[in-house]
Design a protein around this motif. Structure first.
Motif, mmCIF file in Angstrom:
data_model
loop_
_atom_site.group_PDB
_atom_site.id
_atom_site.type_symbol
_atom_site.label_atom_id
_atom_site.label_comp_id
_atom_site.label_asym_id
_atom_site.label_seq_id
_atom_site.Cartn_x
_atom_site.Cartn_y
_atom_site.Cartn_z
ATOM 1 N N TYR A 51 0.841 -1.194 0.000
ATOM 2 C CA TYR A 51 0.000 0.000 0.000
ATOM 3 C C TYR A 51 0.875 1.242 0.000
ATOM 4 O O TYR A 51 1.923 1.272 0.641
ATOM 5 N N LEU A 52 0.435 2.274 -0.714
ATOM 6 C CA LEU A 52 1.169 3.532 -0.801
ATOM 7 C C LEU A 52 0.169 4.679 -0.698
ATOM 8 O O LEU A 52 -0.749 4.770 -1.511
ATOM 9 N N SER A 53 0.344 5.542 0.311
ATOM 10 C CA SER A 53 -0.558 6.678 0.494
ATOM 11 C C SER A 53 0.087 7.961 -0.022
ATOM 12 O O SER A 53 1.240 7.956 -0.460
ATOM 13 N N SER A 54 -0.638 9.063 0.101
ATOM 14 C CA SER A 54 -0.102 10.359 -0.339
ATOM 15 C C SER A 54 1.126 10.749 0.481
ATOM 16 O O SER A 54 2.033 11.406 -0.030
ATOM 17 N N ALA A 55 1.177 10.333 1.747
ATOM 18 C CA ALA A 55 2.356 10.620 2.577
ATOM 19 C C ALA A 55 3.580 9.905 2.000
ATOM 20 O O ALA A 55 4.679 10.462 1.970
ATOM 21 N N GLY A 56 3.392 8.685 1.528
ATOM 22 C CA GLY A 56 4.475 7.938 0.898
ATOM 23 C C GLY A 56 4.903 8.570 -0.412
ATOM 24 O O GLY A 56 6.101 8.642 -0.717
ATOM 25 N N LEU A 57 3.935 9.038 -1.181
ATOM 26 C CA LEU A 57 4.245 9.711 -2.448
ATOM 27 C C LEU A 57 5.076 10.970 -2.193
ATOM 28 O O LEU A 57 6.002 11.264 -2.937
ATOM 29 N N ARG A 58 4.749 11.689 -1.120
ATOM 30 C CA ARG A 58 5.488 12.910 -0.771
ATOM 31 C C ARG A 58 6.957 12.588 -0.480
ATOM 32 O O ARG A 58 7.852 13.292 -0.923
ATOM 33 N N ILE A 59 7.193 11.485 0.231
ATOM 34 C CA ILE A 59 8.561 11.073 0.553
ATOM 35 C C ILE A 59 9.312 10.715 -0.737
ATOM 36 O O ILE A 59 10.472 11.092 -0.915
ATOM 37 N N LEU A 60 8.650 9.979 -1.633
ATOM 38 C CA LEU A 60 9.281 9.607 -2.905
ATOM 39 C C LEU A 60 9.622 10.843 -3.736
ATOM 40 O O LEU A 60 10.687 10.916 -4.349
ATOM 41 N N LEU A 61 8.723 11.814 -3.741
ATOM 42 C CA LEU A 61 8.962 13.046 -4.491
ATOM 43 C C LEU A 61 10.153 13.810 -3.919
ATOM 44 O O LEU A 61 11.003 14.304 -4.662
ATOM 45 N N GLY A 62 10.238 13.880 -2.605
ATOM 46 C CA GLY A 62 11.367 14.544 -1.960
ATOM 47 C C GLY A 62 12.680 13.853 -2.285
ATOM 48 O O GLY A 62 13.692 14.502 -2.560
ATOM 49 N N ALA A 63 12.661 12.521 -2.261
ATOM 50 C CA ALA A 63 13.864 11.750 -2.597
ATOM 51 C C ALA A 63 14.261 11.989 -4.049
ATOM 52 O O ALA A 63 15.445 12.125 -4.366
ATOM 53 N N GLN A 64 13.268 12.055 -4.935
ATOM 54 C CA GLN A 64 13.526 12.294 -6.355
ATOM 55 C C GLN A 64 14.201 13.648 -6.549
ATOM 56 O O GLN A 64 15.164 13.774 -7.302
ATOM 57 N N LYS A 65 13.711 14.676 -5.854
ATOM 58 C CA LYS A 65 14.294 16.015 -5.969
ATOM 59 C C LYS A 65 15.746 16.024 -5.486
ATOM 60 O O LYS A 65 16.617 16.614 -6.116
ATOM 61 N N THR A 66 15.994 15.361 -4.358
ATOM 62 C CA THR A 66 17.353 15.280 -3.818
ATOM 63 C C THR A 66 18.275 14.557 -4.787
ATOM 64 O O THR A 66 19.388 15.012 -5.066
#
Length: 98
Positions: free
Chosen positions: A51-66
């Motif tokens: 399962y992946l929620s919006s909170a998880g998506l936010r973490i992935l997006l932050g990691a992608q930016k870094t």
């Protein structure tokens, strides 16, 4: 959620199992904050992710930016349910999914 870390030189692979949601996202965020120094290749292995929620998506997006600043990031072993979430949210266009 269980997070498995595997470092090989400047490559880091994070295996995710269970649910990445509001409860578990801070745990992954801590691992990323402390573990990305000197990493040029980040892989999220989602073979065991249910399962992946919006909170998880936010973490992935932050990691992608870094990782855009210091190397590359990819997501592997994405199941149908998680892939559908990526497609509906537009993350399929942002992330490198193998």
């Amino acid at each position: 959620m269980k997070i498995t870390e595997n470092v090989n030189g400047t490559a880091l692979c994070l295996g995710l199992e269970g649910r990445l949601d509001t409860t578990t996202a801070p745990e992954l965020e801590k691992v990323l904050q402390s573990g990305l120094d000197g990493i040029t290749e980040l892989t999220f292995d989602m073979k065991g992710l249910d399962y992946l929620s919006s909170a998880g998506l936010r973490i992935l997006l932050g990691a992608q930016k870094t990782m855009k600043k210091q190397g590359s990031m990819k997501v592997t072993h994405v199941n149908e349910t998680i892939m559908e979430i990526f497609e509906v949210t537009g993350f399929a266009d942002i992330l490198t999914i193998e």
